[in-house]
Design a protein around this motif. Structure first.
Motif, PDB file in Angstrom:
ATOM      1  N   ASP A  92       3.673 -37.731 -24.014  1.00  0.00           N
ATOM      2  CA  ASP A  92       2.552 -36.807 -23.839  1.00  0.00           C
ATOM      3  C   ASP A  92       1.256 -37.584 -23.634  1.00  0.00           C
ATOM      4  N   ILE A  93       0.520 -37.190 -22.604  1.00  0.00           N
ATOM      5  CA  ILE A  93      -0.779 -37.783 -22.307  1.00  0.00           C
ATOM      6  C   ILE A  93      -1.823 -36.671 -22.296  1.00  0.00           C
ATOM      7  N   HIS A  94      -2.931 -36.901 -22.975  1.00  0.00           N
ATOM      8  CA  HIS A  94      -4.036 -35.944 -22.949  1.00  0.00           C
ATOM      9  C   HIS A  94      -5.214 -36.605 -22.235  1.00  0.00           C
ATOM     10  N   LEU A  95      -5.545 -36.108 -21.034  1.00  0.00           N
ATOM     11  CA  LEU A  95      -6.726 -36.582 -20.325  1.00  0.00           C
ATOM     12  C   LEU A  95      -7.920 -35.806 -20.869  1.00  0.00           C
ATOM     13  N   ILE A  96      -8.701 -36.482 -21.665  1.00  0.00           N
ATOM     14  CA  ILE A  96      -9.804 -35.822 -22.370  1.00  0.00           C
ATOM     15  C   ILE A  96     -11.005 -35.611 -21.446  1.00  0.00           C
ATOM     16  N   ARG A  97     -11.295 -36.595 -20.613  1.00  0.00           N
ATOM     17  CA  ARG A  97     -12.384 -36.459 -19.637  1.00  0.00           C
ATOM     18  C   ARG A  97     -12.144 -37.423 -18.484  1.00  0.00           C
ATOM     19  N   GLY A  98     -12.773 -37.119 -17.348  1.00  0.00           N
ATOM     20  CA  GLY A  98     -12.759 -38.053 -16.235  1.00  0.00           C
ATOM     21  C   GLY A  98     -11.576 -37.925 -15.303  1.00  0.00           C
ATOM     22  N   GLU A  99     -11.078 -39.079 -14.869  1.00  0.00           N
ATOM     23  CA  GLU A  99     -10.057 -39.135 -13.820  1.00  0.00           C
ATOM     24  C   GLU A  99      -9.104 -40.285 -14.096  1.00  0.00           C
ATOM     25  N   ALA A 100      -7.834 -40.091 -13.761  1.00  0.00           N
ATOM     26  CA  ALA A 100      -6.829 -41.137 -13.950  1.00  0.00           C
ATOM     27  C   ALA A 100      -5.713 -40.984 -12.935  1.00  0.00           C
ATOM     28  N   VAL A 144      -5.136 -37.247 -11.337  1.00  0.00           N
ATOM     29  CA  VAL A 144      -5.707 -36.057 -11.976  1.00  0.00           C
ATOM     30  C   VAL A 144      -7.187 -36.302 -12.249  1.00  0.00           C
ATOM     31  N   GLN A 145      -8.014 -35.348 -11.830  1.00  0.00           N
ATOM     32  CA  GLN A 145      -9.449 -35.404 -12.121  1.00  0.00           C
ATOM     33  C   GLN A 145      -9.898 -34.085 -12.733  1.00  0.00           C
ATOM     34  N   ILE A 146     -10.564 -34.159 -13.870  1.00  0.00           N
ATOM     35  CA  ILE A 146     -11.134 -32.967 -14.497  1.00  0.00           C
ATOM     36  C   ILE A 146     -12.471 -32.677 -13.827  1.00  0.00           C
ATOM     37  N   THR A 147     -12.576 -31.532 -13.151  1.00  0.00           N
ATOM     38  CA  THR A 147     -13.824 -31.178 -12.477  1.00  0.00           C
ATOM     39  C   THR A 147     -14.732 -30.329 -13.364  1.00  0.00           C
ATOM     40  N   ASN A 148     -14.138 -29.566 -14.283  1.00  0.00           N
ATOM     41  CA  ASN A 148     -14.888 -28.881 -15.335  1.00  0.00           C
ATOM     42  C   ASN A 148     -13.896 -28.572 -16.458  1.00  0.00           C
ATOM     43  N   PRO A 149     -14.348 -28.095 -17.620  1.00  0.00           N
ATOM     44  CA  PRO A 149     -13.432 -27.922 -18.764  1.00  0.00           C
ATOM     45  C   PRO A 149     -12.215 -27.050 -18.489  1.00  0.00           C
ATOM     46  N   HIS A 150     -12.274 -26.180 -17.473  1.00  0.00           N
ATOM     47  CA  HIS A 150     -11.168 -25.265 -17.214  1.00  0.00           C
ATOM     48  C   HIS A 150     -10.513 -25.507 -15.854  1.00  0.00           C
ATOM     49  N   GLU A 151     -10.833 -26.604 -15.199  1.00  0.00           N
ATOM     50  CA  GLU A 151     -10.323 -26.829 -13.846  1.00  0.00           C
ATOM     51  C   GLU A 151     -10.027 -28.307 -13.629  1.00  0.00           C
ATOM     52  N   LEU A 152      -8.956 -28.581 -12.904  1.00  0.00           N
ATOM     53  CA  LEU A 152      -8.635 -29.957 -12.546  1.00  0.00           C
ATOM     54  C   LEU A 152      -8.190 -30.037 -11.099  1.00  0.00           C
ATOM     55  N   GLU A 153      -8.303 -31.240 -10.556  1.00  0.00           N
ATOM     56  CA  GLU A 153      -7.867 -31.519  -9.197  1.00  0.00           C
ATOM     57  C   GLU A 153      -6.698 -32.487  -9.272  1.00  0.00           C
ATOM     58  N   GLN A 190       0.431 -33.600  -1.247  1.00  0.00           N
ATOM     59  CA  GLN A 190      -0.241 -32.330  -1.494  1.00  0.00           C
ATOM     60  C   GLN A 190      -1.316 -32.488  -2.570  1.00  0.00           C
ATOM     61  N   LYS A 191      -2.346 -31.675  -2.408  1.00  0.00           N
ATOM     62  CA  LYS A 191      -3.455 -31.644  -3.356  1.00  0.00           C
ATOM     63  C   LYS A 191      -3.599 -30.223  -3.875  1.00  0.00           C
ATOM     64  N   ALA A 192      -3.933 -30.084  -5.153  1.00  0.00           N
ATOM     65  CA  ALA A 192      -4.047 -28.749  -5.745  1.00  0.00           C
ATOM     66  C   ALA A 192      -5.286 -28.659  -6.616  1.00  0.00           C
ATOM     67  N   LEU A 193      -5.987 -27.538  -6.502  1.00  0.00           N
ATOM     68  CA  LEU A 193      -7.102 -27.208  -7.387  1.00  0.00           C
ATOM     69  C   LEU A 193      -6.585 -26.179  -8.372  1.00  0.00           C
ATOM     70  N   ILE A 194      -6.617 -26.523  -9.663  1.00  0.00           N
ATOM     71  CA  ILE A 194      -5.924 -25.739 -10.677  1.00  0.00           C
ATOM     72  C   ILE A 194      -6.918 -25.230 -11.717  1.00  0.00           C
ATOM     73  N   ASN A 195      -6.890 -23.924 -11.978  1.00  0.00           N
ATOM     74  CA  ASN A 195      -7.693 -23.345 -13.056  1.00  0.00           C
ATOM     75  C   ASN A 195      -6.865 -22.292 -13.775  1.00  0.00           C
ATOM     76  N   GLN A 196      -7.491 -21.529 -14.673  1.00  0.00           N
ATOM     77  CA  GLN A 196      -6.761 -20.559 -15.482  1.00  0.00           C
ATOM     78  C   GLN A 196      -6.156 -19.444 -14.647  1.00  0.00           C
ATOM     79  N   GLN A 197      -6.785 -19.114 -13.516  1.00  0.00           N
ATOM     80  CA  GLN A 197      -6.354 -17.964 -12.734  1.00  0.00           C
ATOM     81  C   GLN A 197      -5.435 -18.326 -11.563  1.00  0.00           C
ATOM     82  N   SER A 198      -5.571 -19.521 -11.008  1.00  0.00           N
ATOM     83  CA  SER A 198      -4.850 -19.802  -9.768  1.00  0.00           C
ATOM     84  C   SER A 198      -4.558 -21.292  -9.605  1.00  0.00           C
TER      85      SER A 198
END
Length: 350
Positions: free
Chosen positions: A161-169, A199-208, A248-256
């Motif tokens: 298990d890896i938890h990306l707390i902030r930023g990009e990896a 994986v890049q966190i773009t805001n607290p509820h969304e990642l790229e 492939q690239k995906a923009l992921i949030n709570q809704q979509s």
């Protein structure tokens, strides 16, 4: 009217100057002499970089050859200082190599010794603004942390298990079907067995997410809360969620989960940060500066709408603010002023 212009920063010119000096050392062909004459007349900066690097070159014959092309003032003073400059550079380089080697050995030793017992491994790692860091894990996986990023690593004999707390990896995952590699970022998870993805966190509820090899399963908060079936427990990539494959690239949030397929060039551009570079393809300067600001504590202010909408294209060394200012002034006629040590104002030149 197309106002997209590629720029060359000072780092590029310095590299080109070094290449020309190495050619001088072995002798120029007629074609190279013509190309050199064209290159050296591009700007005053090109000539300055050429002479600066010539002063530290081992063969004084290079300076002698340049002397036939351009007047060299104070040549005796420069030549007498060549040996001391070269010696200082060699000492500094050797010391840096020893320090880096010792640090790398210490980090790897600590990581490996803490992972001798596979029953439980919990580690944390982070980077400062403008810093990169590579982590080699006991299972053979590699994590490459980008600027201002933090991860928590929790390994056991049954899970990774890896938890990306902030930023990009970027994660290069070693294959292990018995222990899926699960990255949690905000409200989302990315599950892999043996693959590579960014994986890049773009805001607290969304990642790229960008998958560069293999395939991964993505779940947002709604899917995470669902009860897994027996089949999902046995085959982690067959469960609920969206399957994202290489390219492939995906923009992921709570809704979509929004997907798109990238070209190989686009993939390489997105991963250029691993080589310390940023790539722009005609983005407005205001948008490009948002990305540049991730790698520096400097704040940029754009003085007018014309500057904000100026489009830029090319390669830029992450964190090289002087190189950026040089490129903007010499290629886009954008001047700068310093409001204070941490604030730079950009405006259109006269």
């Amino acid at each position: 009217m197309n106002n997209i212009r590629a720029f060359s920063n000072k780092q590029d010119i310095q590299q080109q100057a070094c290449e020309w000096i190495s050619r001088f050392d072995r002798g120029l062909s007629e074609t190279e002499e013509l190309a050199f004459a064209e290159w050296v007349n591009i700007s005053k900066t090109h000539r300055q970089c050429l002479f600066e690097f010539a002063q530290t070159w081992d063969e004084l014959s290079v300076l002698n050859e340049l002397n036939t092309l351009f007047p060299l003032r104070d040549s005796h003073h420069r030549q007498t200082n060549t040996f001391s400059k070269r010696t200082n550079m060699n000492i500094a380089a050797s010391l840096a190599f020893v320090l880096i080697s010792c640090f790398a050995w210490l980090v790897n030793t600590q990581l490996m010794s803490s992972m001798d017992d596979p029953s439980l491994v919990v580690l944390e790692a982070e980077t400062n603004v403008g810093e990169h860091r590579e982590l080699s894990l006991a299972d053979g996986s590699v994590i490459h942390l980008n600027t201002n990023s933090q991860v928590s690593i929790d390994f056991s004999d049954t899970h990774r298990d890896i938890h990306l707390i902030r930023g990009e990896a970027h994660f290069d995952v070693a294959h292990d079907e018995q222990r899926p590699f699960i990255v949690t970022a905000g409200d989302n998870t990315v599950t892999a067995v043996g693959t590579a993805f960014n994986v890049q966190i773009t805001n607290p509820h969304e990642l790229e997410l960008l998958v560069t090899d293999g395939k991964v399963l993505v779940k947002n908060q709604q899917e995470i809360n669902s009860i897994p079936t027996i089949a999902e427990s046995l085959h982690p990539l067959d469960g609920n969620g969206e399957l994202i494959v290489a390219g492939q690239k995906a923009l992921i949030n709570q809704q979509s989960i929004q997907q798109q397929t990238l070209s190989n060039e686009q993939v390489q551009s997105d991963l250029a940060w691993q080589q310390g570079m940023l790539v722009f393809h005609g983005e407005p300067l205001a948008e490009a500066l948002q990305e540049i600001s991730r790698y520096t504590s400097i704040t940029f202010t754009l003085a007018d709408e014309q500057v904000k909408q100026r489009r830029v294209a090319g390669y830029f060394k992450a964190g090289d603010i002087q190189g950026l200012l040089f490129a903007l002034e010499n290629n886009f006629n954008i001047v700068y002023s310093k409001r204070d040590n941490q604030t730079i104002v950009l405006s259109s030149g006269s």
